[in-house]
Scaffold this motif. Structure first.
Motif, PDB file in Angstrom:
ATOM      1  N   GLN A   1       2.298  -3.983  -1.130  1.00 39.03           N
ATOM      2  CA  GLN A   1       2.371  -2.573  -0.723  1.00 39.03           C
ATOM      3  C   GLN A   1       1.959  -1.676  -1.876  1.00 39.03           C
ATOM      4  O   GLN A   1       2.513  -1.763  -2.970  1.00 39.03           O
ATOM      5  CB  GLN A   1       3.766  -2.199  -0.271  1.00 39.03           C
ATOM      6  N   GLY A   2       0.991  -0.844  -1.649  1.00 36.26           N
ATOM      7  CA  GLY A   2       0.530   0.103  -2.658  1.00 36.26           C
ATOM      8  C   GLY A   2      -0.428  -0.497  -3.674  1.00 36.26           C
ATOM      9  O   GLY A   2      -0.955   0.215  -4.513  1.00 36.26           O
TER      10      GLY A   2
ATOM     11  N   VAL B   1      -2.424  -4.444   4.885  1.00 38.42           N
ATOM     12  CA  VAL B   1      -1.254  -4.158   4.040  1.00 38.42           C
ATOM     13  C   VAL B   1      -0.767  -2.739   4.299  1.00 38.42           C
ATOM     14  O   VAL B   1       0.434  -2.496   4.455  1.00 38.42           O
ATOM     15  CB  VAL B   1      -1.598  -4.366   2.547  1.00 38.42           C
ATOM     16  N   TRP B   2      -1.694  -1.783   4.355  1.00 42.57           N
ATOM     17  CA  TRP B   2      -1.319  -0.399   4.636  1.00 42.57           C
ATOM     18  C   TRP B   2      -0.687  -0.290   6.025  1.00 42.57           C
ATOM     19  O   TRP B   2       0.344   0.363   6.198  1.00 42.57           O
ATOM     20  CB  TRP B   2      -2.546   0.509   4.556  1.00 42.57           C
ATOM     21  N   LEU B   3      -1.306  -0.935   7.025  1.00 41.98           N
ATOM     22  CA  LEU B   3      -0.813  -0.864   8.400  1.00 41.98           C
ATOM     23  C   LEU B   3       0.596  -1.446   8.514  1.00 41.98           C
ATOM     24  O   LEU B   3       1.451  -0.890   9.198  1.00 41.98           O
ATOM     25  CB  LEU B   3      -1.767  -1.594   9.341  1.00 41.98           C
ATOM     26  N   ALA B   4       0.855  -2.553   7.825  1.00 38.65           N
ATOM     27  CA  ALA B   4       2.188  -3.147   7.854  1.00 38.65           C
ATOM     28  C   ALA B   4       3.221  -2.183   7.287  1.00 38.65           C
ATOM     29  O   ALA B   4       4.313  -2.027   7.836  1.00 38.65           O
ATOM     30  CB  ALA B   4       2.202  -4.456   7.074  1.00 38.65           C
ATOM     31  N   GLY B   5       2.889  -1.521   6.182  1.00 38.58           N
ATOM     32  CA  GLY B   5       3.810  -0.541   5.607  1.00 38.58           C
ATOM     33  C   GLY B   5       4.018   0.649   6.508  1.00 38.58           C
ATOM     34  O   GLY B   5       5.130   1.158   6.646  1.00 38.58           O
TER      35      GLY B   5
ATOM     36  N   GLY C   1       7.591   1.814   8.833  1.00 43.75           N
ATOM     37  CA  GLY C   1       8.242   3.106   8.726  1.00 43.75           C
ATOM     38  C   GLY C   1       8.145   3.723   7.341  1.00 43.75           C
ATOM     39  O   GLY C   1       8.649   4.801   7.123  1.00 43.75           O
ATOM     40  N   GLY C   2       7.491   3.027   6.449  1.00 43.84           N
ATOM     41  CA  GLY C   2       7.387   3.543   5.098  1.00 43.84           C
ATOM     42  C   GLY C   2       6.143   4.372   4.837  1.00 43.84           C
ATOM     43  O   GLY C   2       5.989   4.913   3.768  1.00 43.84           O
ATOM     44  N   GLY C   3       5.254   4.462   5.839  1.00 48.24           N
ATOM     45  CA  GLY C   3       3.997   5.167   5.599  1.00 48.24           C
ATOM     46  C   GLY C   3       3.162   4.442   4.571  1.00 48.24           C
ATOM     47  O   GLY C   3       3.297   3.244   4.385  1.00 48.24           O
ATOM     48  N   ALA C   4       2.316   5.147   3.900  1.00 50.25           N
ATOM     49  CA  ALA C   4       1.457   4.541   2.867  1.00 50.25           C
ATOM     50  C   ALA C   4       2.193   4.594   1.536  1.00 50.25           C
ATOM     51  O   ALA C   4       2.081   5.536   0.781  1.00 50.25           O
ATOM     52  CB  ALA C   4       0.127   5.276   2.785  1.00 50.25           C
TER      53      ALA C   4
END
Length: 73
Positions: free
Chosen positions: A5-6, A56-60, A64-67
């Motif tokens: 993530q990120g 990875v972005w889509l999963a985040g 519910g965490g956004g990007a």
């Protein structure tokens, strides 16, 4: 793979290497009879290098965490 993530650049590298490598390994094990040419492998590298950071972005985002930009807890 929440630790990605990120870290979109790292995700792109993993996608560019891991995607074609997995395809090649499957072909070596007999899952397909056609191994891609060098240009085909380059296309696979490009597609996975773009798809992995997006996934990875889509999963985040769906979690519910956004990007997110930091490490996962």
């Amino acid at each position: 793979m929440s630790w990605l993530q990120g870290r979109y650049e790292l995700a792109a590298v993993f996608g560019a290497v891991g995607g074609p490598l997995a395809y090649y390994a499957g072909a070596e094990m007999g899952a397909t009879e056609a191994l891609p040419s060098v240009s085909g492998m380059l296309v696979l590298m490009a597609v996975w290098a773009l798809a992995t950071p997006f996934l990875v972005w889509l999963a985040g985002y769906l979690k519910g965490g956004g990007a997110r930009t930091g490490k996962a807890p």
